[in-house]
Design an enzyme around this catalytic site. Structure first.
Site, PDB file in Angstrom:
ATOM      1  N   HIS A 379       2.890 -28.562  -6.229  1.00 56.89           N
ATOM      2  CA  HIS A 379       4.055 -27.860  -6.773  1.00 56.89           C
ATOM      3  C   HIS A 379       4.725 -26.914  -5.799  1.00 56.89           C
ATOM      4  O   HIS A 379       5.761 -26.324  -6.120  1.00 56.89           O
ATOM      5  CB  HIS A 379       3.678 -27.075  -8.030  1.00 56.89           C
ATOM      6  CG  HIS A 379       3.547 -27.947  -9.244  1.00 56.89           C
ATOM      7  ND1 HIS A 379       4.608 -28.198 -10.086  1.00 56.89           N
ATOM      8  CD2 HIS A 379       2.506 -28.625  -9.745  1.00 56.89           C
ATOM      9  CE1 HIS A 379       4.208 -28.998 -11.061  1.00 56.89           C
ATOM     10  NE2 HIS A 379       2.930 -29.276 -10.874  1.00 56.89           N
ATOM     11  N   LYS A 570      15.213 -17.207 -13.955  1.00 59.98           N
ATOM     12  CA  LYS A 570      14.007 -17.818 -13.371  1.00 59.98           C
ATOM     13  C   LYS A 570      13.098 -16.662 -12.985  1.00 59.98           C
ATOM     14  O   LYS A 570      13.521 -15.510 -13.004  1.00 59.98           O
ATOM     15  CB  LYS A 570      14.360 -18.656 -12.135  1.00 59.98           C
ATOM     16  CG  LYS A 570      15.327 -17.962 -11.170  1.00 59.98           C
ATOM     17  CD  LYS A 570      15.694 -18.819  -9.979  1.00 59.98           C
ATOM     18  CE  LYS A 570      16.689 -19.906 -10.264  1.00 59.98           C
ATOM     19  NZ  LYS A 570      16.114 -21.238 -10.278  1.00 59.98           N
ATOM     20  N   ARG A 571      11.840 -16.947 -12.665  1.00 59.39           N
ATOM     21  CA  ARG A 571      10.975 -15.862 -12.211  1.00 59.39           C
ATOM     22  C   ARG A 571      11.609 -15.149 -11.020  1.00 59.39           C
ATOM     23  O   ARG A 571      12.304 -15.758 -10.206  1.00 59.39           O
ATOM     24  CB  ARG A 571       9.596 -16.427 -11.833  1.00 59.39           C
ATOM     25  CG  ARG A 571       8.768 -16.863 -13.027  1.00 59.39           C
ATOM     26  CD  ARG A 571       8.436 -15.668 -13.917  1.00 59.39           C
ATOM     27  NE  ARG A 571       7.527 -14.777 -13.244  1.00 59.39           N
ATOM     28  CZ  ARG A 571       6.218 -14.690 -13.526  1.00 59.39           C
ATOM     29  NH1 ARG A 571       5.692 -15.411 -14.506  1.00 59.39           N
ATOM     30  NH2 ARG A 571       5.448 -13.861 -12.865  1.00 59.39           N
ATOM     31  N   LYS A 576      13.553 -17.224  -4.256  1.00 58.35           N
ATOM     32  CA  LYS A 576      14.616 -17.662  -5.168  1.00 58.35           C
ATOM     33  C   LYS A 576      15.918 -16.895  -4.933  1.00 58.35           C
ATOM     34  O   LYS A 576      16.959 -17.247  -5.479  1.00 58.35           O
ATOM     35  CB  LYS A 576      14.150 -17.527  -6.622  1.00 58.35           C
ATOM     36  CG  LYS A 576      13.044 -18.527  -7.000  1.00 58.35           C
ATOM     37  CD  LYS A 576      12.513 -18.235  -8.406  1.00 58.35           C
ATOM     38  CE  LYS A 576      11.336 -19.132  -8.796  1.00 58.35           C
ATOM     39  NZ  LYS A 576      11.763 -20.453  -9.316  1.00 58.35           N
ATOM     40  N   THR A 678      13.503 -26.813 -12.473  1.00 58.52           N
ATOM     41  CA  THR A 678      13.834 -27.563 -13.689  1.00 58.52           C
ATOM     42  C   THR A 678      14.909 -26.813 -14.476  1.00 58.52           C
ATOM     43  O   THR A 678      15.641 -27.427 -15.253  1.00 58.52           O
ATOM     44  CB  THR A 678      12.604 -27.760 -14.583  1.00 58.52           C
ATOM     45  OG1 THR A 678      11.942 -26.498 -14.747  1.00 58.52           O
ATOM     46  CG2 THR A 678      11.643 -28.770 -13.985  1.00 58.52           C
ATOM     47  N   LYS A 682      18.342 -28.053 -16.811  1.00 58.64           N
ATOM     48  CA  LYS A 682      18.723 -27.614 -18.163  1.00 58.64           C
ATOM     49  C   LYS A 682      20.176 -27.162 -18.186  1.00 58.64           C
ATOM     50  O   LYS A 682      20.912 -27.463 -19.125  1.00 58.64           O
ATOM     51  CB  LYS A 682      17.801 -26.476 -18.619  1.00 58.64           C
ATOM     52  CG  LYS A 682      16.324 -26.848 -18.685  1.00 58.64           C
ATOM     53  CD  LYS A 682      15.439 -25.610 -18.861  1.00 58.64           C
ATOM     54  CE  LYS A 682      14.000 -25.903 -18.500  1.00 58.64           C
ATOM     55  NZ  LYS A 682      13.193 -24.658 -18.327  1.00 58.64           N
TER      56      LYS A 682
HETATM   57  C1  LIG Z   1      12.776 -24.015 -17.213  1.00 56.58           C
HETATM   58  C2  LIG Z   1      12.148 -22.687 -17.222  1.00 56.58           C
HETATM   59  C3  LIG Z   1      11.683 -22.114 -16.026  1.00 56.58           C
HETATM   60  C4  LIG Z   1      11.826 -22.784 -14.682  1.00 56.58           C
HETATM   61  O1  LIG Z   1      13.057 -22.360 -14.113  1.00 56.58           O
HETATM   62  P1  LIG Z   1      13.377 -22.575 -12.565  1.00 56.58           P
HETATM   63  O2  LIG Z   1      14.791 -22.110 -12.440  1.00 56.58           O
HETATM   64  O3  LIG Z   1      13.232 -24.029 -12.299  1.00 56.58           O
HETATM   65  O4  LIG Z   1      12.428 -21.740 -11.805  1.00 56.58           O
HETATM   66  C5  LIG Z   1      11.112 -20.857 -16.080  1.00 56.58           C
HETATM   67  N1  LIG Z   1      10.993 -20.189 -17.252  1.00 56.58           N
HETATM   68  C6  LIG Z   1      11.447 -20.700 -18.410  1.00 56.58           C
HETATM   69  C7  LIG Z   1      11.310 -19.897 -19.661  1.00 56.58           C
HETATM   70  C8  LIG Z   1      12.031 -21.962 -18.436  1.00 56.58           C
HETATM   71  O5  LIG Z   1      12.459 -22.464 -19.602  1.00 56.58           O
END
Ligand SMILES: *Cc1c(COP(=O)(O)O)cnc(C)c1O
Length: 863
Positions: A379, A570-571, A576, A678, A682
């Site tokens: 990952h 995102k985190r 990032k 991911t 979305k």
């Molecule tokens: C999809 C999702 C992530 C992953 O987000 P990235 O932008 O790909 O890091 C993290 N937290 C939640 C709650 C998510 O739904």
């Protein structure tokens, strides 16, 4: 607003559904009332909203049970190859709406609740998220469970039932404060405890060698693992798989010696310590901490799960050749185990231990079975995230496993020297045991050696693991390496979370997209249909208004729904580059102040995400974002043209509200650092446009939609690498670009922290002198791309068309596609799964499915 009255909508819905649905509604009401009475022990006068939610949850649960039992019975009868997805994280979020959606119950329940004088949307909000994950990795596991059930794979998720999931984030005076996530406080109606299936897990102790050389792990401390099962229903197919989560239970005999010496009370109290194993999720994303408790969690998952898998194999018709020794040669034909990162990597030495020490197989036989059974998903290539357990910790907690790892390593090194005679430098590079400094085991290397397939999670990432972290391993076994680009489930991330858009899409292309997302390509032909583009923008506008109301209600901030909703959730992590986003905000702030009469596309910049509690810089970044927000939002010159909102406590249920309302998605990691992402998918699926780097799955998103439909900026992986080798000097960028210098000086000099001017100096120093993730090198091109974004947003028609082409191109990013590839290329099972015979309760008819699509989660009813 919808012109239909509530009662109109309900009449419409009823007439489509017909008599059977009316009966269903009557049944649901009856079951609901029965649960309120017998399960919750309340009457309508004293019931709280939570009682109503729980009654509803139990009612929906009742619809699952027969499907669940039937599916599991069917797997036993047919004995197909089982897929085991092992993960330390399952970031499931809420279950009620998802279950209703997948069972096609949404409409009937909505109607039932209406007749009972209750609001579904209100009850939904009472459910706590199952936050047993940190971010992308845990959410991926949850999406995969949905796809595996929907495709009809005989699959199981295995994980840990943490008492406390990812912490709740509060923002106080701009700083992150963590609160424990006591998600089980009011009970969990979505699980069934199985105390009758308790299994022992051993720790500590020592290894004894018998005269014949056989090894025995003795004097161990035993902890029991108790399974809790959660049903995982497929969409529209009556399948129901299982997510089995383990909780730690102290044995009756725990600390019996002190009990005997009269310390009864303290012996009972000590049981807590044993049960701490499943107490809390480690809140690190992409970071290895190396704590003993974490190692014990990892082994706890692996040891209990493997016992369960082997028990099921032995109990299957195939495995149970009564009374003779089990024939394990068939094991890899009946069992596939997918390791979600290296976190469950101890499964490899553990299976070796069981096969060799307990089942009495020869090493070579056992090893062959292991390699054929395991597959490993990488990952990340960030060095700080790679698990490298100190030999001393392993020696203490799991002495026999350490021995086995050494044995694996010895044979592996032999193999390396066979292929590359005399290449001792290669041996040193590839050894599972790192000898420099304190001795450590490289768990990623162990996974590569012990698996038949190794995959990255987006094409660019899969190329990088071959050329970077696993370069030498790729030279040795090129055939092991694969790509499986991540995906997301279109059920939760479109059908359920964005009913308005789902309905609009379904009106035009039918409802097949729900299980065949490539069907969205059918929308491309509408790219010049002005009416449709207007409707698409109307849906976005409605979603934005709804989210604006939510922000006002929950965070007490007013935002303008006609402004661009520019979102990065995102985190919080330096790679990032939330700080780069921050530099844009400050630049835009300066530009507006310098030229208040200029044309500035109004933006609401929203940033959200949790920082690991021990990650100092990430927490300081949160404080900076909030501090910049306070200055920007209170500047009368700026007015409505720029707003900054921190989206507190980002989690799955909040994400479901965010994506449908997003105009712009920020995916701006340094090229080569985000394995896939991911969240990016979305946003795309919900019609947001992306500003992003050529990193992770952005590359493939761009390829699917065409570069003209994405705002691409920044250095490529090769350029990043080259700049690093040339010697990156961030100060040169600082000195060259006046706008950039002004932003950084403001951060340094306390423009956003007047009460403590030195507060953010650390950020300035870091960026100007180190800047590991090369923000300053990408700044200028990012500003250029942001200008393009603003111009495009002012051209509503262009924006609408781009949005449509984004949605139309997102088919590849369904986790159904991802799982079909795993099934074909790694697990060796039919990607179309196995078909459950027709049940007593009919599966969804086409009409009912179409109606469910139209109705999922909203109150509009079907046409
Ligand atoms: C999809 C999702 C992530 C992953 O987000 P990235 O932008 O790909 O890091 C993290 N937290 C939640 C709650 C998510 O739904």
């Amino acid at each position: 607003m919808n012109p239909l009255t509530d009662s109109d909508k309900r009449k419409g819905a009823i007439s489509v559904r017909g008599i059977a649905e009316v009966e269903n509604v009557a049944n649901i009401k009856k079951t609901f009332n029965r649960h309120l009475h017998f399960t919750l022990v309340k009457d309508r006068n004293v019931a709280t909203p939570r009682d109503f939610y729980l009654s509803l949850a139990h009612t929906v649960w009742d619809h699952l049970v027969s499907r669940w039992i039937r599916t599991q019975q069917f797997y036993y009868d047919q004995d197909p190859k089982r897929i085991y997805y092992l993960s330390m994280e399952f970031y499931m979020g809420r279950t009620l709406t998802n279950t209703m959606t997948n069972l096609g119950l949404t409409q009937a329940i909505d109607e039932s609740l209406y007749q009972l004088g209750l609001e579904l949307e209100e009850l939904e909000e009472i459910e706590e998220d199952a936050g047993l994950g940190n971010g992308g990795l845990g959410r991926l596991a949850a999406c995969f469970l949905d796809s595996m059930a929907t495709l009809g794979l005989a699959a199981y998720g295995y994980g840990i039932r943490y008492d406390y999931g990812i912490f709740q984030q509060k923002i106080a005076d701009g700083w992150q404060v963590e609160e424990p996530d006591d998600w089980l406080r009011f009970g969990n109606p979505w699980e069934k405890a199985r105390p009758e299936y308790l299994l022992p897990v051993n720790f500590y102790g020592r290894v004894e060698t018998a005269r014949n050389g056989a090894k025995k792990w003795v004097d161990t401390q035993v902890i029991f693992a108790m399974p809790y099962d959660t049903p995982v229903p497929g969409y529209g197919n009556n399948n129901c798989n299982t997510l089995r989560l383990w909780t730690a239970k102290a044995p009756q005999s725990f600390n019996l010696h002190s009990f005997n010496s009269g310390e009864y009370i303290s012996a009972v109290c000590d049981r807590n310590e044993a049960e701490n194993i499943s107490r809390v999720l480690y809140p690190n994303d992409n970071f290895f901490e190396g704590k003993e408790l974490r190692l014990k969690q990892e082994y706890f998952l692996v040891a209990s799960t493997l016992q369960d898998i082997i028990r099921r194999f032995k109990a299957s018709k195939f495995g149970s050749t009564a009374h003779v020794r089990t024939d394990f040669t068939a094991f890899p034909d009946k069992v596939a185990i997918q390791l979600n990162d290296t976190h469950p990597s101890l499964a490899i030495p553990e299976l070796m231990r069981v096969l060799v020490d307990i089942e009495g197989l020869k090493w070579e036989e056992a090893w062959d079975i292991c390699v054929k059974t395991f597959a490993y998903t990488n990952h990340t290539i960030l060095p700080e995230a790679l698990e490298r357990w100190p030999v001393a910790t392993l020696q203490y907690c799991l002495p026999r496993h350490l021995e086995i790892i050494y044995d694996i390593n010895q044979r592996f090194i032999h193999l390396v020297l066979e292929k590359f005679p005399g290449d001792m430098d290669r041996v040193r590079r590839m050894s599972l045991v790192e000898e420099d400094g304190d001795k450590r085991i490289n768990m990623a290397y162990l996974c590569v050696v012990g698996s038949h397939a190794v995959n990255g999670v987006a094409r660019i990432h899969s190329e990088l693991i071959k050329s970077d972290v696993f370069r030498d391993f790729y030279a040795m076994w090129p055939e092991k390496f694969q790509n499986k680009t991540n995906g997301i489930t279109p059920r939760r991330w479109l059908l359920l979370c964005n009913p308005n858009l789902s309905e609009l899409i379904t009106e035009k292309i039918g409802f097949d997209w729900v299980t065949d997302l490539f069907k969205l390509r059918g929308l491309e032909s509408l790219q010049n249909d002005q009416n449709f583009l207007r409707e698409l923008m109307k849906v976005k506008d409605q979603n934005k208004r709804k989210f604006a109301e939510y922000i006002d209600r929950e965070f007490k901030i007013k935002v303008d729904p006609s402004s661009m909703f520019d979102i990065q959730v995102k985190r919080i992590h330096e790679y990032k580059r939330q700080l780069l986003n921050c530099l844009y905000v400050i630049t835009q702030y300066n530009r507006i102040r310098d030229n208040p009469q200029g044309k500035h596309a109004p933006r609401t910049v929203m940033i959200g995400g949790k920082a690991a509690p021990g990650y100092h810089m990430a927490k300081l970044i949160i404080k900076l974002i909030n501090s910049v927000g306070r200055v920007v939002n209170n500047d009368p010159i700026v007015g409505k043209r720029l707003r900054v909102v921190y989206l507190e406590n980002y989690r799955v249920s909040l994400a479901e509200k965010i994506f449908p309302a997003a105009d712009l998605s920020q995916q701006i990691s340094t090229a080569g650092t985000e394995a896939s992402g991911t969240g990016n998918m979305k946003f795309m699926l919900n019609g947001a446009l992306t500003i992003g780097t050529m990193d992770g799955a952005n590359v493939e998103m761009c390829e699917e939609m065409g570069r003209e439909n994405m705002f691409v900026f920044g250095m490529s992986v090769d350029q990043v690498k080259e700049l690093g080798q040339r010697g990156y000097k961030p100060r040169e960028y600082y000195e060259k670009n006046g706008e950039l210098r002004r932003c950084l000086d403001m951060i340094r000099d306390g423009a956003f922290s007047p009460e403590n001017p030195a507060l953010f100096q650390e950020i300035y120093n870091n960026l100007v002198n180190h800047d590991r993730f090369m923000l300053l090198a990408d700044y200028e091109d990012y500003m250029r791309a942001q200008e393009e974004v603003s111009a495009a947003y002012m051209d509503t028609n262009k924006w609408a068309k781009m949005s449509l082409l984004n949605i139309a191109a997102s088919g590849k990013f369904s986790s159904d596609r991802t799982i079909m590839e795993y099934a074909k290329d790694i697990w060796g099972v039919d990607p179309h799964g196995i078909k459950l015979p027709a049940p007593h309760e009919k599966p969804l008819s086409d009409e009912a499915a179409a109606a469910a699509v139209a109705a999922a989660g909203n109150k509009k009813g079907a046409k």
